[in-house]
Write an enzyme that holds these catalytic residues in place. Structure first.
Site, short mmCIF file in Angstrom:
data_model
loop_
_atom_site.label_atom_id
_atom_site.label_comp_id
_atom_site.label_asym_id
_atom_site.label_seq_id
_atom_site.Cartn_x
_atom_site.Cartn_y
_atom_site.Cartn_z
N SER A 186 0.85 -1.20 0.00
CA SER A 186 0.00 0.00 0.00
C SER A 186 0.88 1.24 0.00
O SER A 186 1.98 1.23 0.58
CB SER A 186 -0.88 0.02 1.25
OG SER A 186 -1.49 1.29 1.39
N TYR B 105 -1.44 -0.63 10.64
CA TYR B 105 -1.65 -0.97 9.21
C TYR B 105 -0.51 -0.43 8.34
O TYR B 105 0.08 -1.15 7.55
CB TYR B 105 -2.98 -0.40 8.73
CG TYR B 105 -3.21 -0.62 7.25
CD1 TYR B 105 -3.48 -1.88 6.75
CD2 TYR B 105 -3.14 0.45 6.34
CE1 TYR B 105 -3.69 -2.09 5.39
CE2 TYR B 105 -3.35 0.26 4.99
CZ TYR B 105 -3.62 -1.01 4.51
OH TYR B 105 -3.80 -1.22 3.17
N1 LIG Z 1 -8.81 -0.25 -0.45
C1 LIG Z 1 -7.71 0.50 -0.36
O1 LIG Z 1 -7.79 1.73 -0.31
C2 LIG Z 1 -6.36 -0.16 -0.37
C3 LIG Z 1 -5.25 0.65 -0.57
C4 LIG Z 1 -4.00 0.10 -0.55
C5 LIG Z 1 -3.86 -1.26 -0.34
N2 LIG Z 1 -4.94 -2.04 -0.14
C6 LIG Z 1 -4.73 -3.47 0.11
O2 LIG Z 1 -5.41 -4.22 -0.85
C7 LIG Z 1 -5.72 -5.50 -0.31
C8 LIG Z 1 -7.17 -5.82 -0.57
O3 LIG Z 1 -7.96 -4.89 0.15
P1 LIG Z 1 -9.39 -4.41 -0.35
O4 LIG Z 1 -9.38 -2.93 -0.33
O5 LIG Z 1 -9.79 -5.10 -1.60
O6 LIG Z 1 -10.28 -4.85 0.92
P2 LIG Z 1 -11.53 -5.82 1.05
O7 LIG Z 1 -12.54 -5.55 0.00
O8 LIG Z 1 -11.95 -5.71 2.48
O9 LIG Z 1 -10.90 -7.25 0.78
C9 LIG Z 1 -10.10 -7.90 1.72
C10 LIG Z 1 -10.09 -9.38 1.38
O10 LIG Z 1 -9.24 -10.06 2.34
C11 LIG Z 1 -9.98 -11.14 2.90
N3 LIG Z 1 -9.58 -11.38 4.26
C12 LIG Z 1 -9.67 -10.52 5.31
N4 LIG Z 1 -9.26 -11.12 6.44
C13 LIG Z 1 -8.89 -12.38 6.09
C14 LIG Z 1 -8.39 -13.49 6.81
N5 LIG Z 1 -8.19 -13.44 8.13
N6 LIG Z 1 -8.14 -14.64 6.13
C15 LIG Z 1 -8.36 -14.72 4.79
N7 LIG Z 1 -8.82 -13.70 4.06
C16 LIG Z 1 -9.09 -12.55 4.70
C17 LIG Z 1 -11.45 -10.73 2.82
O11 LIG Z 1 -12.28 -11.86 2.74
P3 LIG Z 1 -13.08 -12.54 3.96
O12 LIG Z 1 -13.62 -11.42 4.83
O13 LIG Z 1 -14.14 -13.31 3.26
O14 LIG Z 1 -12.09 -13.41 4.65
C18 LIG Z 1 -11.45 -10.01 1.47
O15 LIG Z 1 -11.60 -10.95 0.43
C19 LIG Z 1 -5.34 -5.44 1.17
O16 LIG Z 1 -4.07 -6.05 1.37
C20 LIG Z 1 -5.27 -3.96 1.43
O17 LIG Z 1 -4.40 -3.65 2.51
C21 LIG Z 1 -6.20 -1.52 -0.15
#
Ligand SMILES: NC(=O)c1ccc[n+]([C@@H]2O[C@H](COP(=O)([O-])OP(=O)(O)OC[C@H]3O[C@@H](n4cnc5c(N)ncnc54)[C@H](OP(=O)(O)O)[C@@H]3O)[C@@H](O)[C@H]2O)c1
Length: 267
Positions: A145, A158
């Protein structure tokens, strides 16, 4: 699971495929002909996504339900990476955030965040590199990130887990140098996803549209970076020279800090 190499793109394991960025990765990789192993905790969602992508793109898509903040869940996915010769791509995408000062973040949330964002990603990266080096090919994608570039108020744990992802994934480059194994670090900025609700951001003022990217644009840019052979892809970073300067500053500091003499300002 099979031990016969597939003639197709191979199998992509995508963690966190039940929503957000991971769900779009799953779709885009299916469109590229990858069979899929979709990892997350919410089985109903994974099964629906797998069934939809399997029928739309004529690929094999399955759900691997695992809690990656637990050792057993990580081991199940690592075993799949190590024992399925068709696995050619691992996307370590699962991760979560908590928008709270450290003193207000519950201990179990801190532990789970570190377990998921750091420990699981590290163990699965190791499994991927072991498997890919043994067969001479494969691609590891780690999702970090922009929040890992510098400290930012409200996300002390985070941001630091993502700083780990930055340094850790960069350091893997030397382990794959000279081989056909590839490692890509993806650094999204702000992306519209359920991740903001999980972090507790739903109660905040919405971020201005001008700084928030869609999951589709984020993943398409990340895959474009992969196709271009990038080691580090920051989908929303327009001025790539900033990243080059950041990397150079880090390398220069690393070299400069090794000196037997105390710096004059301390003597
Ligand atoms: N959104 C942003 O602004 C942003 C920015 C920079 C980086 N990121 C990174 O991008 C990645 C994806 O995030 P996102 O924004 O797409 O969020 P999201 O929609 O909340 O997706 C997170 C995913 O991780 C899974 N997950 C969470 N806890 C877990 C666990 N204990 N075991 C297995 N799976 C788990 C969730 O599925 P379940 O709940 O079904 O387990 C979900 O599929 C993350 O690493 C995040 O840090 C996001």
């Amino acid at each position: 699971m099979t031990n016969q190499p597939s003639p197709r793109a191979g199998t992509a394991i995508v963690t966190g495929a039940s929503s957000g960025i991971g769900k779009v990765y799953a779709e885009r990789l299916a469109a590229r002909g990858y069979d899929l192993v979709l990892v997350a905790r919410r089985e109903d969602r994974l099964r629906k996504i797998a069934a939809d992508l399997g029928s739309r793109f004529d690929v094999h898509a399955e759900a691997l339900v695992a809690d990656l903040s637990q050792a057993a869940g990580v081991a199940a996915v690592a075993n799949r990476i190590l024992n399925d010769v068709n696995v050619s791509l691992v996307v370590n995408n699962a991760g979560f955030s908590a928008l709270k000062p450290l003193t207000e973040t519950p201990d179990d949330v801190i532990a789970r965040m570190i377990a998921l964002n750091i420990t699981a990603l590290t163990t699965l990266s190791k499994a991927a590199l072991v498997a890919f080096k043994a067969k001479g090919s494969g691609t590891l994608v780690n999702v970090g990130s922009g929040a890992g570039f510098a400290s930012y108020p409200g996300i002390p744990v985070y941001g630091s887990t993502k700083a780990y992802v930055y340094l850790f994934t960069q350091s893997l480059q030397s382990e794959v140098e000279g081989s056909s194994v590839r490692v890509q670090l993806v650094l999204p900025g702000a992306v519209v996803s359920e991740g903001w609700d999980v972090a507790g951001g739903a109660s905040l003022e919405p971020l201005p549209e001008s700084i928030v990217m869609t999951t589709e644009d984020c993943v398409d840019a990340a895959l474009s970076g992969l196709d271009q052979g990038e080691r580090v892809t920051a989908p929303s970073l327009h001025d790539a020279s900033l990243l080059a300067a950041y990397e150079l500053a880090g390398t220069s500091l690393l070299q400069a800090v090794f000196d037997s003499r105390p710096a004059p300002r301390y003597t």
